[in-house]
Write a protein that holds these residues in place. Structure first.
Motif, PDB file in Angstrom:
ATOM      1  N   PHE A   1      -3.010 -25.146  -5.866  1.00 22.21           N
ATOM      2  CA  PHE A   1      -3.050 -25.812  -4.570  1.00 22.21           C
ATOM      3  C   PHE A   1      -3.394 -24.809  -3.482  1.00 22.21           C
ATOM      4  O   PHE A   1      -2.926 -23.675  -3.508  1.00 22.21           O
ATOM      5  CB  PHE A   1      -1.683 -26.420  -4.208  1.00 22.21           C
ATOM      6  CG  PHE A   1      -1.252 -27.560  -5.073  1.00 22.21           C
ATOM      7  CD1 PHE A   1      -2.016 -28.710  -5.167  1.00 22.21           C
ATOM      8  CD2 PHE A   1      -0.068 -27.488  -5.791  1.00 22.21           C
ATOM      9  CE1 PHE A   1      -1.616 -29.769  -5.957  1.00 22.21           C
ATOM     10  CE2 PHE A   1       0.341 -28.547  -6.583  1.00 22.21           C
ATOM     11  CZ  PHE A   1      -0.434 -29.684  -6.671  1.00 22.21           C
ATOM     12  N   LYS A   2      -4.201 -25.250  -2.510  1.00 19.06           N
ATOM     13  CA  LYS A   2      -4.277 -24.561  -1.229  1.00 19.06           C
ATOM     14  C   LYS A   2      -3.320 -25.276  -0.282  1.00 19.06           C
ATOM     15  O   LYS A   2      -2.529 -24.668   0.411  1.00 19.06           O
ATOM     16  CB  LYS A   2      -5.695 -24.614  -0.657  1.00 19.06           C
ATOM     17  CG  LYS A   2      -6.683 -23.666  -1.281  1.00 19.06           C
ATOM     18  CD  LYS A   2      -7.988 -23.750  -0.503  1.00 19.06           C
ATOM     19  CE  LYS A   2      -9.077 -22.943  -1.168  1.00 19.06           C
ATOM     20  NZ  LYS A   2     -10.379 -23.174  -0.522  1.00 19.06           N
ATOM     21  N   LYS A   3      -3.421 -26.613  -0.294  1.00 13.47           N
ATOM     22  CA  LYS A   3      -2.551 -27.441   0.537  1.00 13.47           C
ATOM     23  C   LYS A   3      -2.265 -28.729  -0.222  1.00 13.47           C
ATOM     24  O   LYS A   3      -3.196 -29.367  -0.721  1.00 13.47           O
ATOM     25  CB  LYS A   3      -3.250 -27.755   1.856  1.00 13.47           C
ATOM     26  CG  LYS A   3      -2.452 -28.645   2.788  1.00 13.47           C
ATOM     27  CD  LYS A   3      -3.279 -28.944   4.033  1.00 13.47           C
ATOM     28  CE  LYS A   3      -2.536 -29.866   4.966  1.00 13.47           C
ATOM     29  NZ  LYS A   3      -3.376 -30.257   6.107  1.00 13.47           N
TER      30      LYS A   3
ATOM     31  N   LEU B   1       7.299 -28.453   1.894  1.00 16.47           N
ATOM     32  CA  LEU B   1       5.875 -28.407   1.556  1.00 16.47           C
ATOM     33  C   LEU B   1       5.023 -27.911   2.727  1.00 16.47           C
ATOM     34  O   LEU B   1       4.036 -27.202   2.520  1.00 16.47           O
ATOM     35  CB  LEU B   1       5.370 -29.798   1.137  1.00 16.47           C
ATOM     36  CG  LEU B   1       5.601 -30.225  -0.303  1.00 16.47           C
ATOM     37  CD1 LEU B   1       4.969 -31.582  -0.568  1.00 16.47           C
ATOM     38  CD2 LEU B   1       5.069 -29.195  -1.289  1.00 16.47           C
ATOM     39  N   GLU B   2       5.404 -28.292   3.954  1.00 18.26           N
ATOM     40  CA  GLU B   2       4.583 -27.922   5.119  1.00 18.26           C
ATOM     41  C   GLU B   2       4.504 -26.414   5.317  1.00 18.26           C
ATOM     42  O   GLU B   2       3.535 -25.917   5.884  1.00 18.26           O
ATOM     43  CB  GLU B   2       5.143 -28.538   6.416  1.00 18.26           C
ATOM     44  CG  GLU B   2       5.473 -30.022   6.358  1.00 18.26           C
ATOM     45  CD  GLU B   2       6.851 -30.300   5.775  1.00 18.26           C
ATOM     46  OE1 GLU B   2       7.871 -29.892   6.368  1.00 18.26           O
ATOM     47  OE2 GLU B   2       6.894 -30.922   4.694  1.00 18.26           O
ATOM     48  N   SER B   3       5.516 -25.680   4.876  1.00 24.60           N
ATOM     49  CA  SER B   3       5.531 -24.235   5.145  1.00 24.60           C
ATOM     50  C   SER B   3       5.373 -23.383   3.882  1.00 24.60           C
ATOM     51  O   SER B   3       5.474 -22.164   3.959  1.00 24.60           O
ATOM     52  CB  SER B   3       6.838 -23.854   5.852  1.00 24.60           C
ATOM     53  OG  SER B   3       7.950 -24.185   5.041  1.00 24.60           O
TER      54      SER B   3
ATOM     55  N   THR C   1      -2.615 -37.329  -5.412  1.00 22.36           N
ATOM     56  CA  THR C   1      -2.363 -36.622  -4.154  1.00 22.36           C
ATOM     57  C   THR C   1      -3.200 -37.281  -3.060  1.00 22.36           C
ATOM     58  O   THR C   1      -4.146 -38.019  -3.343  1.00 22.36           O
ATOM     59  CB  THR C   1      -2.743 -35.133  -4.264  1.00 22.36           C
ATOM     60  OG1 THR C   1      -4.118 -35.028  -4.661  1.00 22.36           O
ATOM     61  CG2 THR C   1      -1.874 -34.404  -5.262  1.00 22.36           C
TER      62      THR C   1
ATOM     63  N   SER D   1      -5.329 -33.184   0.662  1.00 23.88           N
ATOM     64  CA  SER D   1      -4.964 -32.024  -0.160  1.00 23.88           C
ATOM     65  C   SER D   1      -6.195 -31.179  -0.455  1.00 23.88           C
ATOM     66  O   SER D   1      -7.305 -31.703  -0.588  1.00 23.88           O
ATOM     67  CB  SER D   1      -4.339 -32.480  -1.478  1.00 23.88           C
ATOM     68  OG  SER D   1      -3.149 -33.197  -1.260  1.00 23.88           O
ATOM     69  N   THR D   2      -6.008 -29.877  -0.561  1.00 24.21           N
ATOM     70  CA  THR D   2      -7.104 -28.981  -0.935  1.00 24.21           C
ATOM     71  C   THR D   2      -6.664 -28.101  -2.102  1.00 24.21           C
ATOM     72  O   THR D   2      -5.474 -27.787  -2.244  1.00 24.21           O
ATOM     73  CB  THR D   2      -7.537 -28.088   0.249  1.00 24.21           C
ATOM     74  OG1 THR D   2      -6.392 -27.392   0.754  1.00 24.21           O
ATOM     75  CG2 THR D   2      -8.169 -28.925   1.358  1.00 24.21           C
TER      76      THR D   2
ATOM     77  N   TRP E   1       1.874 -20.986  -1.481  1.00 24.12           N
ATOM     78  CA  TRP E   1       1.868 -21.232  -2.923  1.00 24.12           C
ATOM     79  C   TRP E   1       1.812 -19.952  -3.748  1.00 24.12           C
ATOM     80  O   TRP E   1       2.405 -19.866  -4.811  1.00 24.12           O
ATOM     81  CB  TRP E   1       0.717 -22.161  -3.294  1.00 24.12           C
ATOM     82  CG  TRP E   1       0.957 -23.559  -2.819  1.00 24.12           C
ATOM     83  CD1 TRP E   1       0.403 -24.183  -1.739  1.00 24.12           C
ATOM     84  CD2 TRP E   1       1.866 -24.518  -3.397  1.00 24.12           C
ATOM     85  NE1 TRP E   1       0.909 -25.455  -1.603  1.00 24.12           N
ATOM     86  CE2 TRP E   1       1.800 -25.685  -2.604  1.00 24.12           C
ATOM     87  CE3 TRP E   1       2.725 -24.498  -4.495  1.00 24.12           C
ATOM     88  CZ2 TRP E   1       2.550 -26.836  -2.882  1.00 24.12           C
ATOM     89  CZ3 TRP E   1       3.477 -25.622  -4.766  1.00 24.12           C
ATOM     90  CH2 TRP E   1       3.387 -26.781  -3.977  1.00 24.12           C
TER      91      TRP E   1
ATOM     92  N   VAL F   1      -0.751 -32.521   0.007  1.00 19.11           N
ATOM     93  CA  VAL F   1      -0.298 -33.635   0.840  1.00 19.11           C
ATOM     94  C   VAL F   1      -0.078 -34.819  -0.097  1.00 19.11           C
ATOM     95  O   VAL F   1      -0.968 -35.180  -0.874  1.00 19.11           O
ATOM     96  CB  VAL F   1      -1.347 -34.009   1.916  1.00 19.11           C
ATOM     97  CG1 VAL F   1      -0.832 -35.165   2.778  1.00 19.11           C
ATOM     98  CG2 VAL F   1      -1.684 -32.795   2.780  1.00 19.11           C
TER      99      VAL F   1
ATOM    100  N   SER G   1       1.806 -22.998  -8.172  1.00 19.83           N
ATOM    101  CA  SER G   1       1.454 -24.428  -8.141  1.00 19.83           C
ATOM    102  C   SER G   1       2.017 -25.191  -9.337  1.00 19.83           C
ATOM    103  O   SER G   1       1.987 -26.420  -9.365  1.00 19.83           O
ATOM    104  CB  SER G   1      -0.068 -24.594  -8.098  1.00 19.83           C
ATOM    105  OG  SER G   1      -0.603 -23.992  -6.941  1.00 19.83           O
TER     106      SER G   1
END
Length: 200
Positions: A142-144, A189-191, A126, A130-131, A194, A146, A165
């Motif tokens: 996942f939090k975010k 993914l942007e919106s 990733t 990514s967080t 999770w 990318v 996730s």
């Protein structure tokens, strides 16, 4: 990413079905959990190839979905498999199966396969932006997410994750090809939230 969509023949949540090496008219005495496709868990080192002749025996009356997970493998229609073959999708193993009721009757007009997708490492595959939610150094949500520049896989998932996730993620090209498949909702993914995902 892919999320479960509930519609006719496409139940949400877990399938009321188990995968056996062959059809059993009485499954009460058969411990399906000892079969390698159930016993080999997330951190498996080897994979025992799926045998020919496997049967998904279901308590549900009718299936019309194109993909659903059972344990860590997937029940995938021939149509969905054809999209995977056209694009860059890592498949570790796949075999044609029968999908039957407890009485041995066919419960779908679709033909299905048991499929094990290759799983990616969330830390190394990733983007650094990514967080994650971690515990004892292990990523489990996942939090975010990318994806790194140049990422080419068209359908994939990450290993060792839980809840939403743990779903499949696809490219725009895969989504376009798979328009009209049953029982699947696509979210950019942007919106994506999770925690609200119903994983495929």
């Amino acid at each position: 990413m892919l999320s479960q969509k509930e519609e006719s023949g496409c139940p949400a949540g877990f399938l009321q079905a188990n995968l056996y090496d062959k059809f059993y008219s009485d499954t009460k005495g058969v411990e399906y959990g000892v079969f390698p496709w159930y016993a080999e868990k997330i951190h498996y080192k080897t994979h025992t190839p799926y045998p020919e002749g496997m049967v998904l025996i279901s308590k549900d009356k009718f299936y019309d979905f194109d993909i659903r997970s059972v344990a860590r493998f997937y029940i995938v229609s021939n149509d969905f498999m054809s999209f995977c073959k056209e694009l860059d999708v890592g498949i570790a193993d796949a075999v044609a199966i029968q999908v039957l009721s407890k009485n041995g009757e066919i419960i779908s007009s679709k033909s299905y396969n048991a499929v094990l997708f290759e799983e990616l490492d969330a830390r190394s595959e990733t983007d650094p932006a990514s967080t994650f939610i971690e515990e004892d150094g292990l990523i489990f949500r996942f939090k975010k997410l990318v994806l790194p520049p140049g990422f080419k896989r068209d359908l994939f998932k990450f290993k060792g994750l839980i809840s939403g996730s743990n779903t499949l993620i696809c490219s725009g090209a895969f989504k376009e090809l798979a328009k009209g498949i049953k029982g699947v909702e696509f979210t950019p993914l942007e919106s994506v939230l999770w925690s609200a995902v119903r994983p495929i």
